[in-house]
Design a protein around this motif. Structure first.
Motif, PDB file in Angstrom:
ATOM      1  N   PRO A   1      46.016  68.847 -48.349  1.00  0.00           N
ATOM      2  CA  PRO A   1      45.002  68.218 -47.497  1.00  0.00           C
ATOM      3  C   PRO A   1      45.584  66.999 -46.794  1.00  0.00           C
ATOM      4  N   GLU A   2      44.863  66.486 -45.824  1.00  0.00           N
ATOM      5  CA  GLU A   2      45.300  65.292 -45.107  1.00  0.00           C
ATOM      6  C   GLU A   2      45.102  64.063 -45.989  1.00  0.00           C
ATOM      7  N   ARG A   3      46.091  63.171 -45.978  1.00  0.00           N
ATOM      8  CA  ARG A   3      46.023  61.952 -46.786  1.00  0.00           C
ATOM      9  C   ARG A   3      45.098  60.946 -46.114  1.00  0.00           C
ATOM     10  N   PRO A   4      44.041  60.493 -46.788  1.00  0.00           N
ATOM     11  CA  PRO A   4      43.103  59.566 -46.164  1.00  0.00           C
ATOM     12  C   PRO A   4      43.583  58.117 -46.216  1.00  0.00           C
ATOM     13  N   ASP A   5      43.060  57.307 -45.331  1.00  0.00           N
ATOM     14  CA  ASP A   5      43.332  55.868 -45.329  1.00  0.00           C
ATOM     15  C   ASP A   5      42.179  55.202 -46.064  1.00  0.00           C
ATOM     16  N   ILE A   6      42.390  54.843 -47.333  1.00  0.00           N
ATOM     17  CA  ILE A   6      41.330  54.293 -48.172  1.00  0.00           C
ATOM     18  C   ILE A   6      41.829  53.044 -48.884  1.00  0.00           C
ATOM     19  N   PRO A   7      40.917  52.163 -49.317  1.00  0.00           N
ATOM     20  CA  PRO A   7      41.340  50.987 -50.075  1.00  0.00           C
ATOM     21  C   PRO A   7      42.062  51.378 -51.364  1.00  0.00           C
ATOM     22  N   PHE A   8      43.136  50.663 -51.643  1.00  0.00           N
ATOM     23  CA  PHE A   8      43.909  50.857 -52.878  1.00  0.00           C
ATOM     24  C   PHE A   8      44.414  52.298 -52.996  1.00  0.00           C
ATOM     25  N   GLY A   9      44.905  52.814 -51.887  1.00  0.00           N
ATOM     26  CA  GLY A   9      45.413  54.185 -51.884  1.00  0.00           C
ATOM     27  C   GLY A   9      46.834  54.316 -52.372  1.00  0.00           C
ATOM     28  N   GLN A  10      47.477  53.190 -52.683  1.00  0.00           N
ATOM     29  CA  GLN A  10      48.860  53.225 -53.157  1.00  0.00           C
ATOM     30  C   GLN A  10      49.028  52.263 -54.317  1.00  0.00           C
ATOM     31  N   GLY A  11      49.621  52.717 -55.410  1.00  0.00           N
ATOM     32  CA  GLY A  11      49.900  51.854 -56.547  1.00  0.00           C
ATOM     33  C   GLY A  11      49.528  52.504 -57.863  1.00  0.00           C
ATOM     34  N   ARG A  12      49.940  51.849 -58.962  1.00  0.00           N
ATOM     35  CA  ARG A  12      49.610  52.360 -60.288  1.00  0.00           C
ATOM     36  C   ARG A  12      49.038  51.291 -61.214  1.00  0.00           C
ATOM     37  N   ILE A  13      49.385  50.016 -60.961  1.00  0.00           N
ATOM     38  CA  ILE A  13      48.838  48.957 -61.809  1.00  0.00           C
ATOM     39  C   ILE A  13      48.569  47.718 -60.976  1.00  0.00           C
ATOM     40  N   TRP A  14      47.451  47.042 -61.304  1.00  0.00           N
ATOM     41  CA  TRP A  14      47.021  45.849 -60.592  1.00  0.00           C
ATOM     42  C   TRP A  14      46.656  44.751 -61.598  1.00  0.00           C
ATOM     43  N   GLN A  15      46.896  43.494 -61.190  1.00  0.00           N
ATOM     44  CA  GLN A  15      46.448  42.350 -61.978  1.00  0.00           C
ATOM     45  C   GLN A  15      45.109  41.879 -61.434  1.00  0.00           C
ATOM     46  N   ILE A  16      44.198  41.537 -62.341  1.00  0.00           N
ATOM     47  CA  ILE A  16      42.857  41.085 -61.976  1.00  0.00           C
ATOM     48  C   ILE A  16      42.715  39.628 -62.399  1.00  0.00           C
ATOM     49  N   ASP A  17      42.401  38.758 -61.433  1.00  0.00           N
ATOM     50  CA  ASP A  17      42.217  37.339 -61.705  1.00  0.00           C
ATOM     51  C   ASP A  17      40.892  36.884 -61.103  1.00  0.00           C
ATOM     52  N   GLY A  18      40.330  35.839 -61.695  1.00  0.00           N
ATOM     53  CA  GLY A  18      39.107  35.298 -61.143  1.00  0.00           C
ATOM     54  C   GLY A  18      38.375  34.413 -62.127  1.00  0.00           C
ATOM     55  N   GLU A  19      37.334  33.790 -61.635  1.00  0.00           N
ATOM     56  CA  GLU A  19      36.562  32.872 -62.460  1.00  0.00           C
ATOM     57  C   GLU A  19      35.885  33.610 -63.611  1.00  0.00           C
ATOM     58  N   GLY A  20      36.020  33.037 -64.801  1.00  0.00           N
ATOM     59  CA  GLY A  20      35.329  33.583 -65.960  1.00  0.00           C
ATOM     60  C   GLY A  20      36.074  34.650 -66.719  1.00  0.00           C
ATOM     61  N   ILE A  21      37.283  35.032 -66.255  1.00  0.00           N
ATOM     62  CA  ILE A  21      38.053  36.038 -66.980  1.00  0.00           C
ATOM     63  C   ILE A  21      39.490  35.555 -67.183  1.00  0.00           C
ATOM     64  N   GLU A  22      40.143  36.121 -68.192  1.00  0.00           N
ATOM     65  CA  GLU A  22      41.566  35.890 -68.400  1.00  0.00           C
ATOM     66  C   GLU A  22      42.349  36.854 -67.489  1.00  0.00           C
ATOM     67  N   PRO A  23      43.564  36.494 -67.097  1.00  0.00           N
ATOM     68  CA  PRO A  23      44.368  37.429 -66.311  1.00  0.00           C
ATOM     69  C   PRO A  23      44.452  38.782 -67.032  1.00  0.00           C
ATOM     70  N   SER A  24      44.062  39.828 -66.336  1.00  0.00           N
ATOM     71  CA  SER A  24      43.969  41.148 -66.955  1.00  0.00           C
ATOM     72  C   SER A  24      44.547  42.192 -66.012  1.00  0.00           C
ATOM     73  N   TYR A  25      44.557  43.455 -66.457  1.00  0.00           N
ATOM     74  CA  TYR A  25      45.260  44.497 -65.713  1.00  0.00           C
ATOM     75  C   TYR A  25      44.449  45.790 -65.706  1.00  0.00           C
ATOM     76  N   VAL A  26      44.582  46.529 -64.613  1.00  0.00           N
ATOM     77  CA  VAL A  26      44.002  47.865 -64.520  1.00  0.00           C
ATOM     78  C   VAL A  26      45.118  48.831 -64.161  1.00  0.00           C
ATOM     79  N   PHE A  27      45.311  49.824 -65.020  1.00  0.00           N
ATOM     80  CA  PHE A  27      46.382  50.804 -64.864  1.00  0.00           C
ATOM     81  C   PHE A  27      45.773  52.190 -64.707  1.00  0.00           C
ATOM     82  N   GLY A  28      46.236  52.924 -63.699  1.00  0.00           N
ATOM     83  CA  GLY A  28      45.771  54.290 -63.501  1.00  0.00           C
ATOM     84  C   GLY A  28      46.609  55.268 -64.297  1.00  0.00           C
TER      85      GLY A  28
END
Length: 303
Positions: free
Chosen positions: A23-50
């Motif tokens: 199929p045709e590859r779509p242009d979508i948010p976060f369409g490339q990658g395997r792991i991300w760091q999540i930062d922000g108020e009220g949380i400790e630095p954390s990670y999301v891995f696919g």
């Protein structure tokens, strides 16, 4: 899932299909990658891995960024917790029986029932006429029925990435958490209205011998090409009537994405958390990463 043993006990497998174009590859948010760091108020630095739910040693060779994030985290969260202390749930045949006076044949029709019998005959099995349609749909591929596949039968007994990580987390003394219960995993299918279950099974049986195959799905995952995995998913949804496709997309991805984000944030507030869920849950406007971003968290790709 807790119902896998039940499915194996009551129905048969599937045949190898012919390759089809990608199929045709779509242009979508976060369409490339395997792991991300999540930062922000009220949380400790954390990670999301696919992750990728498959027995293939290639996916166990995790990138250095994933290894580092895993080691640095105190909490490890997965889609389900299958550990010894997890809340037990075991599906049995009685739970998936049709209402009294209703049969599988009467719901899906003579044509579909006959074709299902033919498919199962290759394994010297036959469909039980008193079980819900989703049971047979799930075993014939279920949500993966329309996916391209190049799975190697010889490696089916290798560890699955999610299970391997969960075992490591326990061995290393991390707190292991399931973002959903095993019962919720069963219920998301079992409570689909019977008429939608019938639509899913009819389409799967009708197109059973023309399912797509031969595309490099595992390689797409290893390349972090989440946009292509997203395309595979929507290609598979095109099998079904719009009403059934919408229900499936909501039950398997969109609704679960919101639930998992809601449940992972308190963990991230408690301590550095490594979240490992299927890669298909991460990309797109309604994917986990975008849902975190719109809540004000910074989402930084690490690999």
């Amino acid at each position: 899932m807790a119902c896998c043993g039940l499915l194996v006990a009551v129905i048969a497998g599937c045949a190898a299909p012919e390759p089809r174009p990608l199929p045709e590859r779509p242009d979508i948010p976060f369409g490339q990658g395997r792991i991300w760091q999540i930062d922000g108020e009220g949380i400790e630095p954390s990670y999301v891995f696919g992750t990728y739910h498959i027995s293939d040693p290639r996916v166990l060779d995790i990138p250095a960024a994933v290894e580092s994030a895993f080691v640095d985290s105190e909490i490890a969260a997965f889609e389900y917790d299958y550990g010894p202390d997890a809340e037990a749930f075991e599906a049995d045949v009685e739970m998936v029986k049709l209402p009294e006076g209703t049969t599988l044949r009467s719901i899906v029709g003579n044509d579909t029932f006959g074709k299902l019998q033919f498919i199962m005959r290759s394994r010297d099995q036959r469909p039980r006429n008193d079980l819900k349609p989703w049971i047979f749909w799930d075993y014939l591929g279920g949500a993966r029925a329309g996916f391209y596949t190049n799975d190697d039968e010889s490696i089916r007994n290798q560890p699955v990435l999610d299970d391997w990580l969960q075992t490591r987390a326990r061995d290393e003394g991390k707190t292991v958490v399931g973002l959903e219960t095993q019962e919720e995993g069963f219920t998301k299918y079992d409570t689909i209205p019977l008429e939608i279950q019938a639509m899913l099974l009819r389409a799967t049986v009708e197109l059973y011998h023309s399912r797509r195959s031969g595309a490099p799905m595992v390689q797409s995952y290893l390349d972090g090409d989440l946009a292509m995995l997203h395309a595979f998913w929507h290609e598979s949804l095109s099998w079904y009537e719009p009403q059934a496709a919408e229900k499936l997309d909501f039950r398997i991805l969109r609704n679960r994405n919101r639930i998992m984000v809601e449940r992972m944030l308190p963990l991230m507030a408690e301590g550095p958390t490594f979240v490992a869920v299927g890669a298909g849950h991460l990309s797109g406007e309604e994917g986990i990463l975008r849902l975190l971003e719109v809540q004000g968290f910074t989402v930084t790709r690490l690999h």
